[in-house]
Motif scaffolding. Sequence first.
Motif, short mmCIF file in Angstrom:
data_model
loop_
_atom_site.label_atom_id
_atom_site.label_comp_id
_atom_site.label_asym_id
_atom_site.label_seq_id
_atom_site.Cartn_x
_atom_site.Cartn_y
_atom_site.Cartn_z
N GLY A 175 18.64 0.42 -2.26
CA GLY A 175 19.09 -0.86 -2.82
C GLY A 175 18.08 -1.98 -2.74
N ASN A 176 17.01 -1.81 -2.03
CA ASN A 176 16.02 -2.89 -1.89
C ASN A 176 15.15 -3.07 -3.14
OD1 ASN A 176 16.67 -3.69 0.77
ND2 ASN A 176 15.55 -1.91 1.57
N GLY A 177 14.97 -2.03 -3.94
CA GLY A 177 14.10 -2.10 -5.11
C GLY A 177 12.64 -1.91 -4.80
N THR A 178 12.28 -1.93 -3.51
CA THR A 178 10.89 -1.73 -3.08
C THR A 178 10.86 -0.75 -1.93
OG1 THR A 178 10.97 -3.60 -1.55
CG2 THR A 178 10.16 -4.04 -3.80
N VAL A 179 9.70 -0.15 -1.76
CA VAL A 179 9.49 0.76 -0.63
C VAL A 179 8.17 0.39 0.04
CG1 VAL A 179 10.80 2.66 -1.64
CG2 VAL A 179 8.36 2.44 -2.12
N ALA A 180 7.99 0.84 1.25
CA ALA A 180 6.75 0.56 1.96
C ALA A 180 5.57 1.21 1.24
CB ALA A 180 6.84 1.07 3.39
N CYS A 181 4.45 0.49 1.14
CA CYS A 181 3.24 1.01 0.47
C CYS A 181 2.80 2.29 1.16
CB CYS A 181 2.13 -0.03 0.54
SG CYS A 181 0.56 0.56 -0.13
N THR A 182 2.61 3.34 0.38
CA THR A 182 2.23 4.63 0.95
C THR A 182 0.77 4.66 1.40
OG1 THR A 182 1.71 5.42 -1.28
CG2 THR A 182 3.93 5.85 -0.45
N VAL A 183 -0.06 3.70 0.90
CA VAL A 183 -1.48 3.67 1.27
C VAL A 183 -1.66 3.07 2.66
CG1 VAL A 183 -3.79 2.83 0.66
CG2 VAL A 183 -2.19 3.56 -1.13
N CYS A 184 -1.07 1.87 2.86
CA CYS A 184 -1.26 1.20 4.15
C CYS A 184 -0.07 1.40 5.09
CB CYS A 184 -1.50 -0.29 3.94
SG CYS A 184 -0.08 -1.19 3.23
N LYS A 185 0.95 2.16 4.63
CA LYS A 185 2.14 2.42 5.44
C LYS A 185 2.86 1.13 5.83
CE LYS A 185 0.81 6.72 5.40
NZ LYS A 185 1.42 7.65 4.44
N GLY A 186 2.78 0.14 4.90
CA GLY A 186 3.46 -1.12 5.16
C GLY A 186 2.71 -2.06 6.08
N LYS A 187 1.46 -1.77 6.41
CA LYS A 187 0.69 -2.62 7.33
C LYS A 187 0.09 -3.84 6.65
CE LYS A 187 -0.63 1.31 10.24
NZ LYS A 187 -1.77 2.11 10.76
N GLY A 188 -0.12 -3.78 5.30
CA GLY A 188 -0.71 -4.92 4.59
C GLY A 188 -2.22 -4.89 4.52
N HIS A 189 -2.81 -3.85 5.02
CA HIS A 189 -4.27 -3.69 4.90
C HIS A 189 -4.60 -2.21 4.90
CE1 HIS A 189 -4.60 -2.65 9.20
NE2 HIS A 189 -3.69 -3.59 9.39
N ARG A 190 -5.73 -1.87 4.26
CA ARG A 190 -6.15 -0.48 4.15
C ARG A 190 -7.66 -0.39 4.29
NH1 ARG A 190 -5.60 -2.03 -1.34
NH2 ARG A 190 -7.47 -1.56 -2.61
N ALA A 191 -8.14 0.85 4.45
CA ALA A 191 -9.59 1.05 4.55
C ALA A 191 -10.27 0.65 3.25
CB ALA A 191 -9.90 2.51 4.88
N CYS A 192 -11.44 0.05 3.35
CA CYS A 192 -12.18 -0.42 2.17
C CYS A 192 -12.46 0.74 1.22
CB CYS A 192 -13.50 -1.07 2.61
SG CYS A 192 -14.57 -1.55 1.25
N ASP A 193 -12.20 0.51 -0.06
CA ASP A 193 -12.42 1.55 -1.05
C ASP A 193 -13.90 1.91 -1.19
OD1 ASP A 193 -9.71 1.59 -1.60
OD2 ASP A 193 -9.88 0.10 -3.21
N ALA A 194 -14.79 0.94 -0.94
CA ALA A 194 -16.23 1.17 -1.15
C ALA A 194 -16.86 1.90 0.03
CB ALA A 194 -16.94 -0.16 -1.39
N CYS A 195 -16.64 1.42 1.23
CA CYS A 195 -17.31 2.02 2.40
C CYS A 195 -16.42 2.96 3.17
CB CYS A 195 -17.84 0.93 3.32
SG CYS A 195 -16.52 -0.07 4.11
N LYS A 196 -15.12 3.12 2.73
CA LYS A 196 -14.18 4.02 3.40
C LYS A 196 -14.00 3.67 4.87
CE LYS A 196 -14.04 6.21 -0.47
NZ LYS A 196 -12.92 5.96 -1.40
N GLY A 197 -14.13 2.36 5.17
CA GLY A 197 -13.92 1.91 6.54
C GLY A 197 -15.15 1.97 7.42
N SER A 198 -16.29 2.44 6.89
CA SER A 198 -17.49 2.55 7.73
C SER A 198 -18.18 1.21 7.95
CB SER A 198 -18.49 3.54 7.10
OG SER A 198 -18.93 3.07 5.83
N LYS A 199 -17.82 0.18 7.20
CA LYS A 199 -18.31 -1.19 7.32
C LYS A 199 -19.74 -1.38 6.83
CE LYS A 199 -15.36 -2.22 11.31
NZ LYS A 199 -15.31 -2.79 12.69
N ARG A 200 -20.61 -0.37 6.93
CA ARG A 200 -22.02 -0.52 6.56
C ARG A 200 -22.49 0.68 5.75
NH1 ARG A 200 -25.44 -1.92 11.74
NH2 ARG A 200 -26.80 -2.91 10.21
N PHE A 201 -23.47 0.40 4.88
CA PHE A 201 -24.04 1.42 4.02
C PHE A 201 -25.49 1.68 4.41
CE2 PHE A 201 -20.84 0.09 0.76
CZ PHE A 201 -20.27 1.33 0.60
#
Length: 377
Positions: free
Chosen positions: A196-222
Motif C-alpha cells: 500500500g505504500n506505492g514505493t519500495v526500498a531502493c534495491t541498489v542502496c538497500k534504502g541507505k540513500g547512497h551507493r558505490a560510485c558508478d565510475a570508480c566502483k568505490g575505489s575512490k582513486r584511479f
Amino acid sequence: MGPPDPSETAGSSHPSDEEMLQAVELHLGGSGEASRLIAPGTAELSARPLLDFRIDRRYEKRREGIQRSAPGKKLKHVSKQPSYIHLATHHVPVPSGFAPTQPVVLVLQGSVAEVVCAECKGGRQSCGVCGGSGTQTCPENVKCKACGGGSDACWSCAGTGKRGSRRPSGNAQGKSRTDWCRRCGAHDVACPKCVGNGTVACTVCKGKGHRACDACKGSKRFRHEACNGTGFVTTWTAAEISHPVGADHERDRAPAHLWWPTYRTDGWRKVLLKDVTDELPVDLPEPHRERIAPHLPRKEVEVRRLAVLRYLPVARVTVAADPDWVYFAFPDGPGADGGIKVVRRPARPRMVRLGGIAVAAILIAVLVMVLALQMLD
C-alpha cells in the motif's frame, strides 16, 4: 603521360626550316629538294614546338623549442636519441632523390628531466565523479514496479490511507490480495510488494540513500594514465629538421591527333639542370625560355633541385598543291642525324566536307526509309 625518356642530348640543335620542308618533300614522293616548297605560294611552315618541363626542389625547414613529455621515468631512453646544442649549426645530410621523407627529430642537450607528476599522487588520481568519496547519492525509496506506485497500491484507499475511497477495477474483482494495507488497515487489498505504500526500498542502496560510485566502483582513486601510474613524467625540449619536396611544371602538350606519333618518337631533346648556374639550351624557342626562366632562381631554404627539360621541335606545313592535308614534321631520333618524321592529317576544310557528306548520307537514308514506309501504307 609525358614523353619517352631519351638520353641526354643537351648539345643537339633543332632541324632547320629547310630540313623540315625537305622531309615533307620526300614524304610527298618528290626529289627531296626543299627548294620546291620554298618558292613563294608553294608551302607555308609554322613552328609548333612541344614542351615538358619539371623542376623538383627539396627544402630544409628547422623548428626548435618543441616541448615534449612522456609518462614514467625514461631519462635513459630519451637521452639516447640524437641531440643538438645549436640547431642553426647542426648538420644533417640532405636526403637523396625527391621522395617524401620523415623529419629528423632531435633532443636539446641538457633538457631531459624526470619530474613528479603534478596531476596525481603516486600515480593515482581522485575520481572526478564522486570527488574521491567513493559513493554517490541514491534515492532511499523507488516506485514499486508491481503496482506502478499508483492507485493499484491498495484497492481500498489507492495509497491515500482513506479506506473505501476507491472501488476495485473490474479486472481486479475476484482476485485476492493477502496483505493488510499499512495506510488504511484494510485486509486483502494491498499490493503484496509495497503493502500500500506505492514505493519500495531502493534495491541498489538497500534504502541507505547512497551507493558505490558508478565510475570508480568505490575505489575512490584511479590509475593516472598521463604518467602511466608511475607518478613521474619525463620532459625535454625537441627540434625537427624536415626536407619537404615541391615541384613546378610547364607543358605544351601535343594535340590529340599528334599525341601518339610524338609520344613514341625518340627525337625529344632532354636537358638536366641540377643547379642555378646551369643554362638553358641556346636553341630553345624563346616562348619556352620565357616560361621556364621564372622557375630557375633559387628559392628560400632550397637545398637540392633537379630540373628536367624535354622539348620537341614540330613544324606544321601546308602545301598549296595539296590543300586537303596538313603535314607535321619533327625529329625522329636523338642528335642532328636522327632523321625527321612526317605525319599527315586531314585539313579542316576536308573534315568539314567529309562531315557534310556524312550528314547528307544520313538524311538520304532517313528520307528513303520514310518513303518506303509510306509506300507500304
